[in-house]
Enzyme design. Structure first.
Site, PDB file in Angstrom:
ATOM      1  N   HIS A   1       0.829  -1.213  -0.019  1.00  0.00           N
ATOM      2  CA  HIS A   1      -0.051   0.004   0.104  1.00  0.00           C
ATOM      3  C   HIS A   1       0.996   1.302  -0.003  1.00  0.00           C
ATOM      4  CE1 HIS A   1      -4.077  -1.640   0.810  1.00  0.00           C
ATOM      5  NE2 HIS A   1      -3.422  -2.449   0.306  1.00  0.00           N
TER       6      HIS A   1
ATOM      7  N   SER B   1      -0.637  -1.415  -6.000  1.00  0.00           N
ATOM      8  CA  SER B   1      -0.205  -2.310  -6.889  1.00  0.00           C
ATOM      9  C   SER B   1       0.229  -1.913  -8.385  1.00  0.00           C
ATOM     10  CB  SER B   1      -1.641  -3.053  -7.086  1.00  0.00           C
ATOM     11  OG  SER B   1      -2.234  -3.579  -5.892  1.00  0.00           O
TER      12      SER B   1
ATOM     13  N   LYS C   1     -14.965  -8.019  -7.724  1.00  0.00           N
ATOM     14  CA  LYS C   1     -13.968  -8.774  -8.777  1.00  0.00           C
ATOM     15  C   LYS C   1     -13.259  -9.949  -8.102  1.00  0.00           C
ATOM     16  CE  LYS C   1     -11.064  -8.421 -12.819  1.00  0.00           C
ATOM     17  NZ  LYS C   1     -10.553  -7.731 -13.883  1.00  0.00           N
ATOM     18  N   ASP C   2     -12.572  -9.444  -6.740  1.00  0.00           N
ATOM     19  CA  ASP C   2     -11.940 -10.609  -6.011  1.00  0.00           C
ATOM     20  C   ASP C   2     -12.901 -11.726  -5.657  1.00  0.00           C
ATOM     21  OD1 ASP C   2      -9.506  -9.526  -6.290  1.00  0.00           O
ATOM     22  OD2 ASP C   2      -9.322  -8.735  -4.444  1.00  0.00           O
TER      23      ASP C   2
ATOM     24  N   GLU D   1       4.654 -33.914  -1.492  1.00  0.00           N
ATOM     25  CA  GLU D   1       3.619 -33.109  -2.059  1.00  0.00           C
ATOM     26  C   GLU D   1       3.738 -32.400  -3.230  1.00  0.00           C
ATOM     27  OE1 GLU D   1      -0.230 -33.448  -0.073  1.00  0.00           O
ATOM     28  OE2 GLU D   1       1.130 -34.981  -0.383  1.00  0.00           O
TER      29      GLU D   1
END
Lengths: 411, 259, 189
Positions: free
Chosen positions: A218, A222, A246-247, A290
């Protein structure tokens, strides 16, 4: 950037206003998650930070309730996990959400990292943001490894044995370090006990580093698919509701796939042999980690020297710390890097090849393939990236985000 | 941008293939249709009850089922009295009121009684290797129910072996040869054969039937909450699909002034 | 502050359709959150193996008249007293108006099949004051002024029916659900 919207918000609710005057949490939320100016041109790759955060919370919450019934004792651990699966109300759901959640957390984070690589999100002024991300990845790997040991199946036990033995490669003190890690002469009850304690601790450290990651994000805001800085309000939208919604949509799609695995193929990503209780006298035919650790495992095995393998494996992650200074290009986004963009995909394929090799016994073609892939991995970061940045001629950058968005719509 | 998304999906798919490709070069398993397969799968209660009979009369002589309790059998459709009766057939160790070691009939809350007191005793009675516990055997073997089915029907008598098989795997006359066991020489002699167990419900007791039944039972033992999981899963996914549609609409509305 | 009011700030289009979308997805998100919370809450309820131990069967044959035993049930002591005719009579003769927590003796010696067995008193051995275990089950224990039980913590006194008679405890000793399957076998819980 954030200071453009500098006027402090006014709260009508008197309780909120009273609290905010003394502890400005509401102002903070308002500023950082509501009015926060965010580039208007994100694609769906920008969902994965939020998705990873949700997965982290989900892992912590399911983990806490699992810990209420789990017994970190080598005699009881296996049966206690099965008791969770059989007798504890909704226990099977918690366990499968946690187990599958680890895979999906890594999947989200790997896509998030790919996005950073492709769009140059690690470049100035976001180097520390990137480095904090690499720290999170390392912590996640450690947490996942520790957690995988807890069910005390065959793969848990032998995975723990193999990975802790890596430290025996350290010259002089290696063996003492391994004994120290084990708290005994082999992986045993003391090891399980401390692994449980650490597996419970590390996620909260991850939360702390994620908080720093978000603070660093922040400061300059971004990055975006064009890799150019917003030049004014016409280039940005408030974070809420534009990106919250949107997220939310991206997250829901992600959760559908996740739920598909949790409910219909919970063991598909796991190893059957981990449903056999740990036996220190019998090693399974193949020891594989894994899927999310396979590429690193392949790098480890590709070097025919013990210490060399360990160094290469840790080096493959350590190299990410200096990535911002290895990239010499003037532009961030691969959208404007006609040559390098293809090498990013080659790197992805290279990592997939490594993963594929890591899943197979180190014999014949797999040995050669994993060696070549390991060499290419380091070649990409140490040679290709610095040189290409100098010789590649980037495409012309658009004057602004708004300009590019408008032009695209016109087409 | 679209291209990057497609590549991302491709990368994920390749990862999936990578994991799926981890398979040993064993002979192909006899793939069966199972009642519990798929998102709508359920356990065939009658088959699982017969399978319990097979386990009780044959397998339990050597194999424990230590993660199950007698009370669990109620999930297979037995009533409380039947479960009490089954449990009472077994004597389990306990401590009496005066502190001395006693044996008492098992109760529904007790775990299934193991054939041997501990793993060493089990190994000693079985030529050095303890027979594995069967509680999660279907999940503990790659191939799951198909593997166990293939194994139990995969014995080849010594006389019917090809000379090259005898040579390659160094098979002796009294060895048990199994097509599907890794290494082929298995310590367990063929446990089931036609007519080994007599079913009360009149089902024909062929080898195939007994094996299918015991696999159904063991699959239930390995994953007793499968039906609940499938039901919940379908609800959750339908809910999320509906929600995805709605929130997509919201997102479009919100972004309408930007497009 | 961050509510639908600010969502609509950036939204256009037909207001009815828009409001429907916002309200419906908000409601669905709330339903989803509650439905997700349930398995986590339910997870803390007693597990199936714990519930399987929620009843015990006791053979009461060895308990002689006038004797009492303690058995463990759901982690707590349960007193089973084989009462003498005098004790039964004493319990039955008390006037309800004298009792802080009025209850007939008959009601306290009835099993879940409604069969009354006055000779057997079965009570949870936890003082209703602050959870101590009252004395009076073992021979030689003080049994208080009313011949039942005496709580050493704060001096509550119970009669031969396990009813509170004196002291700070507000209620009678609890009677668990029990069922005699024969004259000598009782299932508690």
């Amino acid at each position: 950037m954030a200071s453009q919207h500098g006027a402090p918000p006014v709260f009508n609710n008197r309780v909120v206003a009273w609290i905010d005057h003394r502890l400005p949490i509401f102002s903070y939320i308002e500023k950082e998650y509501h009015t926060f100016p965010t580039p208007k041109n994100f694609n769906y790759f920008w969902n994965f930070g939020a998705i990873a955060t949700v997965m982290l919370v989900l892992m912590i919450v399911t983990g806490i309730v699992l810990a209420m019934n789990y017994q970190p004792n080598s005699e009881l651990a296996f049966a206690s996990v099965e008791r969770i699966m059989r007798d504890v109300p909704s226990g099977w759901l918690m366990r499968y959400m946690h187990m599958t959640g680890a895979s999906f957390f890594f999947a989200a984070v790997y896509i998030h990292i790919f996005r950073g690589l492709y769009y140059g999100s690690y470049k100035a002024p976001r180097e520390l943001l990137w480095i904090l991300g690499v720290v999170i990845l390392l912590l996640m790997m450690a947490t996942a490894f520790l957690g995988y040991v807890l069910p005390w199946g065959q793969m848990s036990f032998w995975g723990a044995t193999v990975i802790t033995n890596l430290f025996s490669a350290i010259p002089v003190v290696g063996d003492s370090v391994v004994t120290w890690l084990w708290g005994g002469f082999a992986v045993d009850n003391p090891t399980l006990n401390r692994f449980f304690a650490l597996h419970y601790l590390l996620p909260f450290i991850i939360v702390a580093v994620v908080a720093l990651h978000v603070v660093a994000l922040h400061v300059h805001g971004s990055n975006n698919p064009l890799g150019i800085d917003p030049k004014g309000p016409q280039d940005t939208v408030p974070f809420h509701p534009y990106y919250t919604m949107k997220d939310g949509f991206g997250l829901t799609i992600f959760l559908i796939i996740y739920a598909g695995f949790v409910f219909f193929a919970p063991n598909w990503l796991g190893e059957p042999v981990n449903y056999v209780q740990a036996n220190p006298l019998v090693t399974p035919n193949e020891i594989v980690p894994e899927w999310y650790l396979l590429p690193f495992y392949a790098i480890l095995r590709s070097i025919p020297d013990k210490l060399g393998g360990v160094i290469a494996m840790f080096g493959s992650i350590a190299i990410l710390f200096v990535l911002p200074w290895l990239d010499t290009s003037r532009v961030r986004s691969c959208t404007f890097r006609p040559i390098y963009k293809w090498f990013v995909f080659v790197l992805v394929i290279d990592v997939l090849v490594l993963g594929y090799c890591g899943a197979h016994p180190p014999e014949g073609g797999f040995v050669i393939a994993s060696r070549l892939a390991t060499i290419y991995y380091f070649f990409h970061f140490l040679v290709l990236l610095p040189i290409l940045g100098k010789i590649e001629r980037p495409l012309p950058l658009p004057p602004s985000i708004a300009d590019a968005v408008l032009k695209k719509k016109a087409v | 941008m679209r291209r990057t998304i497609v590549s991302g999906v491709l990368a994920l798919a390749a990862l999936g293939l990578g994991t799926a490709a981890i398979a040993a070069d064993e002979p192909e398993l006899k793939e069966q249709h199972w009642h519990f397969k798929g998102p709508f799968g359920t356990y065939d209660r009658a088959a699982a009850q017969r399978g319990f009979q097979v386990y009780k009369e044959v397998c339990s002589a050597c194999h424990s089922l230590s993660l199950l309790s007698y009370r669990n059998l109620e999930q297979l459709g037995l009533n409380e009295a039947q479960v009490k009766g089954i449990a009472a057939e077994f004597q389990v160790a306990d401590i009496g009121d005066d502190g001395s070691a006693i044996e008492r009939p098992a109760r529904p809350s007790d775990r299934f009684k193991a054939p041997f007191p501990n793993e060493l005793a089990a190994a000693a009675a079985n030529g050095g290797k303890a027979p594995p516990d069967l509680s999660v055997i279907i999940k503990a073997r790659s191939g799951g129910p198909d593997y166990v089915y293939s194994l139990l029907t995969g014995y080849v008598p010594y006389e019917q072996l090809k000379p090259e098989q005898i040579k390659e795997f160094n098979v002796q006359k009294d060895d048990n040869f199994n097509l599907y066991f890794p290494g082929h020489r298995i310590a367990m002699p063929p446990p089931l054969a036609d007519g080994k167990v007599n079913y009360v419900d009149g089902t024909k007791n062929t080898l195939d039937q007994q094996v299918r039944d015991v696999v159904e039972f063991l699959a239930w033992a390995s994953e007793p909450h499968l039906e609940d999981r499938n039901r919940t899963g379908i609800r959750v996914i339908l809910f999320l699909l509906a929600f995805a549609g709605l929130i997509y609409g919201v997102k479009r509305q919100v972004w309408a002034d930007q497009h | 502050m961050a509510s639908s009011g600010s969502i609509s700030a950036g939204a256009h289009g037909d207001p009815t359709r828009r409001d429907f979308l916002f309200v419906a997805s908000g409601a669905m998100a709330a339903v989803g959150a509650i439905a997700t919370a349930w398995p986590f809450i339910n997870n803390l309820n007693p597990a199936a193996d714990t519930l399987a131990l929620s009843s015990v069967e006791v053979n009461v044959k060895p308990i002689a008249v006038g004797q009492a035993i303690t058995v463990k049930w759901r982690g707590k002591p349960v007193f089973i007293r084989h009462r003498t005719p005098e004790e039964i009579k004493e319990a039955e003769d008390v006037k309800l108006s004298e009792l802080p927590d009025p209850e007939t003796d008959n009601a306290r010696v009835t099993d879940t099949a409604k069969k009354v067995r006055p000779e057997w008193l079965i009570v949870v051995g936890v003082c209703t004051h602050l959870g101590c275990v009252p004395l009076g089950t073992k021979p030689g224990d003080p049994r208080g002024e009313y011949g039942g039980w005496f709580c050493p913590c704060h001096g509550s006194q119970y009669d031969t029916s396990g009813r509170i008679r004196k002291g700070p405890a507000p209620k009678n000793l609890a009677v668990p659900d029990y069922l005699f399957s024969s004259d000598s076998l009782v299932k508690i819980g």
